[in-house]
Design a protein around this motif. Structure first.
Motif, PDB file in Angstrom:
ATOM      1  N   LEU A   4      -7.961   1.898   0.978  1.00  0.00           N
ATOM      2  CA  LEU A   4      -6.907   1.682   0.185  1.00  0.00           C
ATOM      3  C   LEU A   4      -7.241   2.692  -1.294  1.00  0.00           C
ATOM      4  O   LEU A   4      -8.370   2.268  -1.694  1.00  0.00           O
ATOM      5  CB  LEU A   4      -6.657   0.465  -0.329  1.00  0.00           C
ATOM      6  CG  LEU A   4      -6.365  -0.468   0.813  1.00  0.00           C
ATOM      7  CD1 LEU A   4      -6.580  -2.011   0.361  1.00  0.00           C
ATOM      8  CD2 LEU A   4      -5.118  -0.493   1.483  1.00  0.00           C
ATOM      9  N   VAL A   5      -6.392   3.381  -1.671  1.00  0.00           N
ATOM     10  CA  VAL A   5      -6.842   4.471  -2.680  1.00  0.00           C
ATOM     11  C   VAL A   5      -5.732   4.381  -3.706  1.00  0.00           C
ATOM     12  O   VAL A   5      -4.442   4.688  -3.547  1.00  0.00           O
ATOM     13  CB  VAL A   5      -6.981   5.785  -2.347  1.00  0.00           C
ATOM     14  CG1 VAL A   5      -7.437   6.645  -3.691  1.00  0.00           C
ATOM     15  CG2 VAL A   5      -8.058   5.829  -1.320  1.00  0.00           C
ATOM     16  N   GLU A   6      -6.196   3.658  -5.026  1.00  0.00           N
ATOM     17  CA  GLU A   6      -5.012   3.486  -6.176  1.00  0.00           C
ATOM     18  C   GLU A   6      -4.908   4.781  -6.847  1.00  0.00           C
ATOM     19  O   GLU A   6      -5.990   5.539  -7.036  1.00  0.00           O
ATOM     20  CB  GLU A   6      -5.198   2.309  -6.862  1.00  0.00           C
ATOM     21  CG  GLU A   6      -5.417   0.906  -5.972  1.00  0.00           C
ATOM     22  CD  GLU A   6      -6.682   0.813  -5.732  1.00  0.00           C
ATOM     23  OE1 GLU A   6      -7.065  -0.482  -5.541  1.00  0.00           O
ATOM     24  OE2 GLU A   6      -7.500   1.574  -5.510  1.00  0.00           O
ATOM     25  N   SER A   7      -3.881   5.047  -7.464  1.00  0.00           N
ATOM     26  CA  SER A   7      -3.658   5.947  -8.568  1.00  0.00           C
ATOM     27  C   SER A   7      -2.456   5.674  -9.479  1.00  0.00           C
ATOM     28  O   SER A   7      -1.829   4.612  -9.192  1.00  0.00           O
ATOM     29  CB  SER A   7      -3.402   7.453  -7.957  1.00  0.00           C
ATOM     30  OG  SER A   7      -2.127   7.303  -7.155  1.00  0.00           O
ATOM     31  N   SER A  30       2.900  -0.954   7.865  1.00  0.00           N
ATOM     32  CA  SER A  30       4.122  -1.494   7.831  1.00  0.00           C
ATOM     33  C   SER A  30       4.338  -2.916   8.136  1.00  0.00           C
ATOM     34  O   SER A  30       5.478  -3.496   7.728  1.00  0.00           O
ATOM     35  CB  SER A  30       5.086  -0.839   9.027  1.00  0.00           C
ATOM     36  OG  SER A  30       4.563  -1.180  10.427  1.00  0.00           O
ATOM     37  N   THR A  31       3.456  -3.756   9.099  1.00  0.00           N
ATOM     38  CA  THR A  31       3.566  -5.074   9.204  1.00  0.00           C
ATOM     39  C   THR A  31       2.662  -5.980   8.378  1.00  0.00           C
ATOM     40  O   THR A  31       2.596  -7.110   8.520  1.00  0.00           O
ATOM     41  CB  THR A  31       3.522  -5.348  10.693  1.00  0.00           C
ATOM     42  OG1 THR A  31       2.246  -4.918  10.983  1.00  0.00           O
ATOM     43  CG2 THR A  31       4.584  -4.575  11.316  1.00  0.00           C
ATOM     44  N   SER A  32       1.994  -5.198   7.503  1.00  0.00           N
ATOM     45  CA  SER A  32       0.774  -6.054   6.723  1.00  0.00           C
ATOM     46  C   SER A  32       1.115  -6.606   5.524  1.00  0.00           C
ATOM     47  O   SER A  32       2.162  -6.008   4.815  1.00  0.00           O
ATOM     48  CB  SER A  32      -0.465  -5.044   6.574  1.00  0.00           C
ATOM     49  OG  SER A  32       0.004  -3.990   5.558  1.00  0.00           O
ATOM     50  N   CYS A  33       0.477  -7.700   5.046  1.00  0.00           N
ATOM     51  CA  CYS A  33       0.677  -8.167   3.875  1.00  0.00           C
ATOM     52  C   CYS A  33       0.049  -7.172   2.580  1.00  0.00           C
ATOM     53  O   CYS A  33      -1.277  -6.861   2.918  1.00  0.00           O
ATOM     54  CB  CYS A  33       0.151  -9.402   3.685  1.00  0.00           C
ATOM     55  SG  CYS A  33       0.026 -10.169   1.816  1.00  0.00           S
ATOM     56  N   SER A  70       6.857  -2.549  -4.323  1.00  0.00           N
ATOM     57  CA  SER A  70       7.801  -1.715  -3.213  1.00  0.00           C
ATOM     58  C   SER A  70       6.663  -1.204  -2.366  1.00  0.00           C
ATOM     59  O   SER A  70       5.593  -1.024  -2.540  1.00  0.00           O
ATOM     60  CB  SER A  70       8.913  -0.903  -3.917  1.00  0.00           C
ATOM     61  OG  SER A  70       8.189   0.075  -4.649  1.00  0.00           O
ATOM     62  N   ARG A  71       7.373  -0.633  -1.327  1.00  0.00           N
ATOM     63  CA  ARG A  71       6.373  -0.153  -0.310  1.00  0.00           C
ATOM     64  C   ARG A  71       7.225   1.156   0.420  1.00  0.00           C
ATOM     65  O   ARG A  71       8.405   0.925   0.464  1.00  0.00           O
ATOM     66  CB  ARG A  71       5.739  -1.001   0.729  1.00  0.00           C
ATOM     67  CG  ARG A  71       6.747  -1.585   1.559  1.00  0.00           C
ATOM     68  CD  ARG A  71       6.072  -2.934   2.212  1.00  0.00           C
ATOM     69  NE  ARG A  71       5.013  -2.680   3.095  1.00  0.00           N
ATOM     70  CZ  ARG A  71       4.274  -3.656   3.575  1.00  0.00           C
ATOM     71  NH1 ARG A  71       4.413  -4.983   2.961  1.00  0.00           N
ATOM     72  NH2 ARG A  71       3.172  -3.130   4.334  1.00  0.00           N
ATOM     73  N   ASP A  72       6.674   2.212   0.766  1.00  0.00           N
ATOM     74  CA  ASP A  72       7.056   3.348   1.781  1.00  0.00           C
ATOM     75  C   ASP A  72       6.349   3.308   2.925  1.00  0.00           C
ATOM     76  O   ASP A  72       5.424   3.664   3.108  1.00  0.00           O
ATOM     77  CB  ASP A  72       7.149   4.628   0.779  1.00  0.00           C
ATOM     78  CG  ASP A  72       8.027   5.495   1.671  1.00  0.00           C
ATOM     79  OD1 ASP A  72       8.212   5.432   3.032  1.00  0.00           O
ATOM     80  OD2 ASP A  72       8.297   6.543   0.991  1.00  0.00           O
ATOM     81  N   ASN A  73       7.018   2.516   3.900  1.00  0.00           N
ATOM     82  CA  ASN A  73       6.252   2.637   5.250  1.00  0.00           C
ATOM     83  C   ASN A  73       6.143   3.946   6.057  1.00  0.00           C
ATOM     84  O   ASN A  73       5.282   4.063   6.803  1.00  0.00           O
ATOM     85  CB  ASN A  73       6.938   1.326   6.312  1.00  0.00           C
ATOM     86  CG  ASN A  73       6.841   0.007   5.732  1.00  0.00           C
ATOM     87  OD1 ASN A  73       5.952  -0.300   4.967  1.00  0.00           O
ATOM     88  ND2 ASN A  73       7.936  -0.746   6.116  1.00  0.00           N
ATOM     89  N   ALA A  74       6.888   4.750   5.794  1.00  0.00           N
ATOM     90  CA  ALA A  74       6.904   5.976   6.252  1.00  0.00           C
ATOM     91  C   ALA A  74       5.693   6.779   5.630  1.00  0.00           C
ATOM     92  O   ALA A  74       5.110   7.801   6.130  1.00  0.00           O
ATOM     93  CB  ALA A  74       8.011   6.841   5.881  1.00  0.00           C
ATOM     94  N   LYS A  75       5.427   6.482   4.490  1.00  0.00           N
ATOM     95  CA  LYS A  75       4.367   7.216   3.523  1.00  0.00           C
ATOM     96  C   LYS A  75       3.154   6.325   3.594  1.00  0.00           C
ATOM     97  O   LYS A  75       1.894   6.761   2.998  1.00  0.00           O
ATOM     98  CB  LYS A  75       4.738   7.712   2.074  1.00  0.00           C
ATOM     99  CG  LYS A  75       5.971   8.823   2.260  1.00  0.00           C
ATOM    100  CD  LYS A  75       6.163   8.968   0.808  1.00  0.00           C
ATOM    101  CE  LYS A  75       7.341  10.078   0.809  1.00  0.00           C
ATOM    102  NZ  LYS A  75       7.611  10.379  -0.713  1.00  0.00           N
ATOM    103  N   ASN A  76       3.123   5.294   4.253  1.00  0.00           N
ATOM    104  CA  ASN A  76       2.067   4.238   4.147  1.00  0.00           C
ATOM    105  C   ASN A  76       1.489   4.066   2.640  1.00  0.00           C
ATOM    106  O   ASN A  76       0.289   4.106   2.178  1.00  0.00           O
ATOM    107  CB  ASN A  76       0.587   4.743   4.914  1.00  0.00           C
ATOM    108  CG  ASN A  76       0.981   4.510   6.331  1.00  0.00           C
ATOM    109  OD1 ASN A  76       1.740   4.048   6.921  1.00  0.00           O
ATOM    110  ND2 ASN A  76      -0.017   4.980   7.211  1.00  0.00           N
ATOM    111  N   THR A  77       2.523   3.717   1.852  1.00  0.00           N
ATOM    112  CA  THR A  77       2.143   3.645   0.442  1.00  0.00           C
ATOM    113  C   THR A  77       2.833   2.471  -0.265  1.00  0.00           C
ATOM    114  O   THR A  77       3.909   2.332   0.094  1.00  0.00           O
ATOM    115  CB  THR A  77       2.771   4.997  -0.367  1.00  0.00           C
ATOM    116  OG1 THR A  77       1.863   6.224   0.254  1.00  0.00           O
ATOM    117  CG2 THR A  77       2.299   5.019  -1.937  1.00  0.00           C
TER     118      THR A  77
END
Length: 123
Positions: A4-7, A30-33, A70-77
């Protein structure tokens, strides 16, 4: 392995905005908390917001109406949009995840953490 890398952290004046990002890898994003925590100077680490596809999104009372996870599951972000920032929001912000089926803002649930990104809000 899980990474996990924050920015996106930085210094802003009171009332300003920032958007944090957390790039995830090494597991099924995509399915994770996913959650954001923060730790201010001299304070304990506290939950800010958490999200999972099959659970209600959770926010700390102190950030409701100002922060959006929010999350972008296509970007794993994972993202945290922070608006109307206040000096008391100053902290190191961490993203975190775990593999349990529930998704709450309980620090002890989370076993994977990023290195953090600093947010400083001046008055």
């Amino acid at each position: 392995q899980v990474q996990l890398v924050e920015s996106g952290g930085g210094s802003v004046q009171s009332g300003g905005s920032l958007r944090l990002s957390c790039a995830a890898s090494g597991y099924t994003f995509s399915t994770s908390c996913m959650a954001w925590f923060r730790q201010g100077p001299g304070k304990e680490r506290e939950g800010v917001a958490a999200t999972k596809y099959d659970s209600p999104t959770r926010y700390a009372d102190s950030v409701k109406g100002r922060f959006t996870i929010s999350r972008d599951n296509a970007k794993n972000t994972l993202y945290l949009q922070m608006n109307n920032l206040k000096p008391e929001d100053t902290a190191m912000y961490y993203c975190a995840t775990h593999s349990r089926w529930w998704c709450q803002l309980l620090r002890s649930d989370y076993n994977y953490w990023g290195q953090g990104t600093q947010v400083t809000v001046s008055s």
